[in-house]
Design a protein around this motif. Structure first.
Motif, mmCIF file in Angstrom:
data_model
loop_
_atom_site.group_PDB
_atom_site.id
_atom_site.type_symbol
_atom_site.label_atom_id
_atom_site.label_comp_id
_atom_site.label_asym_id
_atom_site.label_seq_id
_atom_site.Cartn_x
_atom_site.Cartn_y
_atom_site.Cartn_z
ATOM 1 N N VAL A 10 0.919 -1.212 -0.138
ATOM 2 C CA VAL A 10 -0.064 -0.055 0.095
ATOM 3 C C VAL A 10 0.909 1.174 -0.096
ATOM 4 O O VAL A 10 0.575 2.127 -0.797
ATOM 5 C CB VAL A 10 -0.890 -0.029 1.354
ATOM 6 C CG1 VAL A 10 -1.722 1.396 1.321
ATOM 7 C CG2 VAL A 10 -2.050 -1.216 1.003
ATOM 8 N N SER A 11 1.938 1.295 0.850
ATOM 9 C CA SER A 11 3.033 2.320 0.855
ATOM 10 C C SER A 11 3.658 2.749 -0.406
ATOM 11 O O SER A 11 3.711 3.776 -0.804
ATOM 12 C CB SER A 11 3.657 2.414 2.115
ATOM 13 O OG SER A 11 2.770 2.575 3.365
ATOM 14 N N VAL A 12 4.249 1.548 -0.931
ATOM 15 C CA VAL A 12 4.930 1.593 -2.126
ATOM 16 C C VAL A 12 3.897 2.386 -3.257
ATOM 17 O O VAL A 12 4.401 2.950 -3.942
ATOM 18 C CB VAL A 12 5.661 0.306 -2.699
ATOM 19 C CG1 VAL A 12 6.198 0.396 -3.953
ATOM 20 C CG2 VAL A 12 6.575 0.055 -1.761
ATOM 21 N N GLY A 13 2.599 1.643 -3.310
ATOM 22 C CA GLY A 13 1.852 2.180 -4.342
ATOM 23 C C GLY A 13 1.545 3.605 -4.076
ATOM 24 O O GLY A 13 1.419 4.402 -5.085
ATOM 25 N N PHE A 14 1.240 4.252 -2.808
ATOM 26 C CA PHE A 14 0.975 5.455 -2.612
ATOM 27 C C PHE A 14 2.134 6.540 -3.153
ATOM 28 O O PHE A 14 2.010 7.467 -3.717
ATOM 29 C CB PHE A 14 0.800 5.944 -1.086
ATOM 30 C CG PHE A 14 0.491 7.267 -0.890
ATOM 31 C CD1 PHE A 14 -0.782 7.673 -0.910
ATOM 32 C CD2 PHE A 14 1.403 7.774 -0.527
ATOM 33 C CE1 PHE A 14 -0.831 9.252 -0.559
ATOM 34 C CE2 PHE A 14 1.358 9.187 -0.103
ATOM 35 C CZ PHE A 14 0.195 9.671 -0.244
ATOM 36 N N TYR A 15 3.193 6.121 -2.677
ATOM 37 C CA TYR A 15 4.429 6.957 -2.980
ATOM 38 C C TYR A 15 4.680 6.974 -4.612
ATOM 39 O O TYR A 15 5.067 7.734 -5.337
ATOM 40 C CB TYR A 15 5.485 6.730 -2.148
ATOM 41 C CG TYR A 15 5.399 7.123 -0.869
ATOM 42 C CD1 TYR A 15 5.658 8.618 -0.638
ATOM 43 C CD2 TYR A 15 4.938 6.532 0.179
ATOM 44 C CE1 TYR A 15 5.602 9.290 0.602
ATOM 45 C CE2 TYR A 15 4.765 7.065 1.631
ATOM 46 C CZ TYR A 15 4.845 8.485 1.573
ATOM 47 O OH TYR A 15 4.674 8.813 3.015
ATOM 48 N N ARG A 16 4.451 5.972 -5.081
ATOM 49 C CA ARG A 16 4.644 5.571 -6.427
ATOM 50 C C ARG A 16 3.643 6.117 -7.202
ATOM 51 O O ARG A 16 3.722 7.171 -8.406
ATOM 52 C CB ARG A 16 4.975 4.120 -7.042
ATOM 53 C CG ARG A 16 5.220 3.941 -8.385
ATOM 54 C CD ARG A 16 4.906 2.366 -8.627
ATOM 55 N NE ARG A 16 3.633 1.971 -8.278
ATOM 56 C CZ ARG A 16 3.314 0.985 -7.720
ATOM 57 N NH1 ARG A 16 4.361 -0.168 -7.388
ATOM 58 N NH2 ARG A 16 2.111 0.654 -7.478
ATOM 59 N N ASP A 17 2.161 5.982 -7.074
ATOM 60 C CA ASP A 17 1.249 6.136 -7.971
ATOM 61 C C ASP A 17 0.569 7.433 -7.726
ATOM 62 O O ASP A 17 0.044 8.186 -8.422
ATOM 63 C CB ASP A 17 0.139 5.168 -7.856
ATOM 64 C CG ASP A 17 0.452 3.713 -8.340
ATOM 65 O OD1 ASP A 17 1.668 3.587 -8.978
ATOM 66 O OD2 ASP A 17 -0.039 2.623 -7.823
#
Length: 131
Positions: A10-17
């Motif tokens: 979830v966190s990787v997705g937030f910072y990436r997307d």
């Protein structure tokens, strides 16, 4: 800077997307992301010891509120880049406070990441037009 997070995906997705970071390295226990000159590390809270005597992070310490008393500032190069990211965040409905011109001459907007870390997104050009 390294943030300890509840859910790596979830966190990787937030910072990436949402915020436009690129994933440079990813393992089960760590992710390194970059946006311009900013490098951000993410690690899972679950891998921290539950208790400890020193000043380091523990599960117990983070249960009291991740990032309490800390404002993470992401400075973009131009007000146009800031406006584009703000529009993107609005589309995704993740903006906490609207884009504003502050009394110190910079525009910014604020939001929280999935773990509640408080982020201020601004630009470095104090001479930018206010229109």
């Amino acid at each position: 800077m390294e943030l300890f997070v509840s859910d790596m995906d979830v966190s990787v997705g937030f910072y990436r997307d949402v915020l436009g970071f690129a994933v440079e390295r990813r393992t089960e226990d760590y992710a390194s992301l970059r946006r311009g000159l900013v490098v951000l590390g993410l690690g899972p809270i679950a891998k921290l010891p539950e208790h400890g005597d020193g000043p380091g992070f523990t599960g117990q310490r983070l249960s009291a509120g991740k990032g309490a008393g800390v404002e993470i500032v992401l400075e973009l190069d131009t007000v146009d880049e800031l406006r584009a990211l703000y529009a993107h965040c609005q589309e995704l409905q993740v903006v906490g406070e609207p884009l504003q011109l502050r009394s110190w001459g910079l525009h910014d907007f604020r939001l929280a990441d999935p773990d509640g870390y408080y982020l201020r997104i601004t630009h470095g050009d104090a001479a930018a037009p206010t229109a």
